[in-house]
Structures are given as structure tokens and as C-alpha cells.
Design a protein around this motif. Structure first.
Motif, PDB file in Angstrom:
ATOM      1  N   ASP A   8     -47.680 -23.204  -0.609  1.00  0.00           N
ATOM      2  CA  ASP A   8     -46.833 -22.019  -0.521  1.00  0.00           C
ATOM      3  C   ASP A   8     -45.810 -22.270   0.576  1.00  0.00           C
ATOM      4  N   ILE A   9     -44.577 -22.503   0.175  1.00  0.00           N
ATOM      5  CA  ILE A   9     -43.532 -22.814   1.164  1.00  0.00           C
ATOM      6  C   ILE A   9     -42.407 -21.795   1.123  1.00  0.00           C
ATOM      7  N   ASN A  10     -42.620 -20.691   0.471  1.00  0.00           N
ATOM      8  CA  ASN A  10     -41.584 -19.679   0.339  1.00  0.00           C
ATOM      9  C   ASN A  10     -41.536 -18.821   1.605  1.00  0.00           C
ATOM     10  N   ARG A  11     -41.141 -19.465   2.687  1.00  0.00           N
ATOM     11  CA  ARG A  11     -41.073 -18.787   3.982  1.00  0.00           C
ATOM     12  C   ARG A  11     -39.763 -19.145   4.667  1.00  0.00           C
ATOM     13  N   GLY A  12     -39.138 -18.179   5.294  1.00  0.00           N
ATOM     14  CA  GLY A  12     -37.946 -18.447   6.093  1.00  0.00           C
ATOM     15  C   GLY A  12     -36.663 -18.390   5.285  1.00  0.00           C
ATOM     16  N   SER A  13     -35.617 -18.883   5.898  1.00  0.00           N
ATOM     17  CA  SER A  13     -34.282 -18.859   5.305  1.00  0.00           C
ATOM     18  C   SER A  13     -34.167 -19.901   4.195  1.00  0.00           C
ATOM     19  N   ASP A  14     -33.047 -19.846   3.475  1.00  0.00           N
ATOM     20  CA  ASP A  14     -32.793 -20.855   2.448  1.00  0.00           C
ATOM     21  C   ASP A  14     -32.767 -22.255   3.064  1.00  0.00           C
ATOM     22  N   ALA A  15     -32.156 -22.382   4.231  1.00  0.00           N
ATOM     23  CA  ALA A  15     -32.083 -23.688   4.896  1.00  0.00           C
ATOM     24  C   ALA A  15     -33.475 -24.195   5.258  1.00  0.00           C
ATOM     25  N   ARG A  19     -35.248 -27.531   3.775  1.00  0.00           N
ATOM     26  CA  ARG A  19     -35.763 -28.563   4.686  1.00  0.00           C
ATOM     27  C   ARG A  19     -37.207 -28.888   4.376  1.00  0.00           C
ATOM     28  N   HIS A  20     -38.012 -27.870   4.140  1.00  0.00           N
ATOM     29  CA  HIS A  20     -39.435 -28.073   3.881  1.00  0.00           C
ATOM     30  C   HIS A  20     -39.661 -28.821   2.551  1.00  0.00           C
ATOM     31  N   ILE A  21     -38.957 -28.411   1.510  1.00  0.00           N
ATOM     32  CA  ILE A  21     -39.101 -29.079   0.211  1.00  0.00           C
ATOM     33  C   ILE A  21     -38.632 -30.529   0.305  1.00  0.00           C
ATOM     34  N   THR A  22     -37.520 -30.760   0.975  1.00  0.00           N
ATOM     35  CA  THR A  22     -37.001 -32.116   1.129  1.00  0.00           C
ATOM     36  C   THR A  22     -37.975 -32.990   1.900  1.00  0.00           C
TER      37      THR A  22
END
Length: 195
Positions: A8-15, A19-22
Motif C-alpha cells: 500500500d503506497i497510496n500515501r502523500g503527494s503525487d511526487a 518517488r516510491h513507485i520508481t
């Protein structure tokens, strides 16, 4: 897949999300993402796929949001221009196209002899992997290259497009990245891109 896991990485701003997905993508053999659906409700930034392709350093397989793609790589179309990005994408695609019936190489060049020579080398390289190819050289004279690729996908019955991705201004015939974004918006088959 015994080693698969959900995060679950749907946290924070779009940036922060990007960054997390990359960062996660950098540790994968193959990154699989879905095409952005311009008509649907998205929980991720519109440029997520293009940004991950440009920044993760790994091959990215993008699946269209419309269609059922249970098998890919039997009839690949490889967009070739003898650039680093094209070479990287071609080699990253080898596990997906191994055992294909025939790969179609669509080579773009400013001179016919240059394109034909490059195709000979691609054909030789793929032959070492047991892959038969059919080549076509297209002389680059104006815009419309990406639409030509999309047309050839349909004409050749391709089930996978393999191409290098560009992201910065500088290509002699169009700004780099414009073609990458065009394909990502209008793709009809899975696309493997590398940068």
C-alpha cells in the motif's frame, strides 16, 4: 506467484507516490503498469507511467486499459532506430519474444543504406536467440512516425510493441518524449519500453 506481495503506497503527494513507485521498480526484473485511462477515475498522476519508464532504469511493460491480453510476444513489432534506447528495449524484450513466430522490425532512418545496415545487425543479433525476423525500413522525412507505428501494429497483427522511450528535447524530427507519450496515450497492444 509465491514471491508476490501487495504494498500500500497510496500515501502523500503525487511526487511522493511517484518517488516510491520508481524506487520499488528499480528492484524488479520487469515492471508491469497499466495505461492511464483518460476517461476513468485515476488514483495516480497522469504522467506516472511515462515518469516511471524514464526514471526506474528497468524495462516497463504497459498494458492497455482496454482489451484482454492473455498472451503476448508471439507477433512482436520492434520499433528500431539504432539508438541506445532501442537497443536496450530490444534486449529487455528477449524473454518475452523468445519462441515468437516472427518478429517484425520497423526501422527508422534518414538514409536507406543506414537503415538496411542496421536491420542486418538486428537480424543477426536476434538469430543468435533463434528469432526469425522480417524487416522494413522507413525513411524519416516528417512527423507521423508514431501513427505509422500504430498502423503497422494493426496491419501486422502484432501483439506486443517494443520500443525505446525518450523524455527530453533533442531528437532531430520532434521533441524527445512526444512520441513516447503519444504511444502511451494511443496504444492498442501491450508495449515494452526501456530508457
Amino acid at each position: 506467484m509465491p514471491q508476490a506481495e501487495w504494498r500500500d503506497i497510496n500515501r502523500g503527494s503525487d511526487a511522493e507516490l511517484l518517488r516510491h513507485i520508481t524506487d520499488l521498480a528499480r528492484h524488479a526484473d520487469l515492471v508491469v503498469l497499466g495505461q492511464h485511462d483518460e476517461h476513468g477515475k485515476a488514483n495516480v498522476p497522469e504522467e506516472l507511467v511515462a515518469d516511471v519508464i524514464m526514471d526506474c532504469g528497468r524495462p516497463v511493460l504497459v498494458l492497455p486499459y482496454i482489451g484482454d491480453f492473455t498472451e503476448i510476444g508471439k507477433h512482436p513489432l520492434i520499433a528500431w532506430n539504432n539508438a541506445r534506447e532501442a537497443a536496450r528495449a530490444l534486449n529487455d524484450a528477449l524473454p518475452l519474444i523468445q519462441g515468437c513466430e516472427k518478429a517484425h522490425i520497423l526501422s527508422f532512418a534518414t538514409r536507406l543504406a543506414e537503415g538496411e545496415s542496421s536491420c542486418v545487425e538486428v537480424e543477426r543479433h536476434l538469430a543468435t536467440h533463434g528469432i526469425k525476423v522480417k524487416t522494413e525500413v522507413v525513411l524519416v522525412e516528417d512527423f507521423g512516425i508514431m501513427d505509422l507505428i500504430l498502423n503497422r501494429i494493426t496491419e501486422r497483427g502484432a501483439d506486443l510493441l517494443v520500443m525505446g522511450a525518450h523524455g527530453h528535447i533533442g531528437f532531430p524530427f520532434e521533441s524527445r518524449g512526444t512520441g513516447t507519450r503519444h504511444i502511451l496515450r494511443h496504444m492498442t497492444v501491450p508495449v515494452l519500453m526501456s530508457h
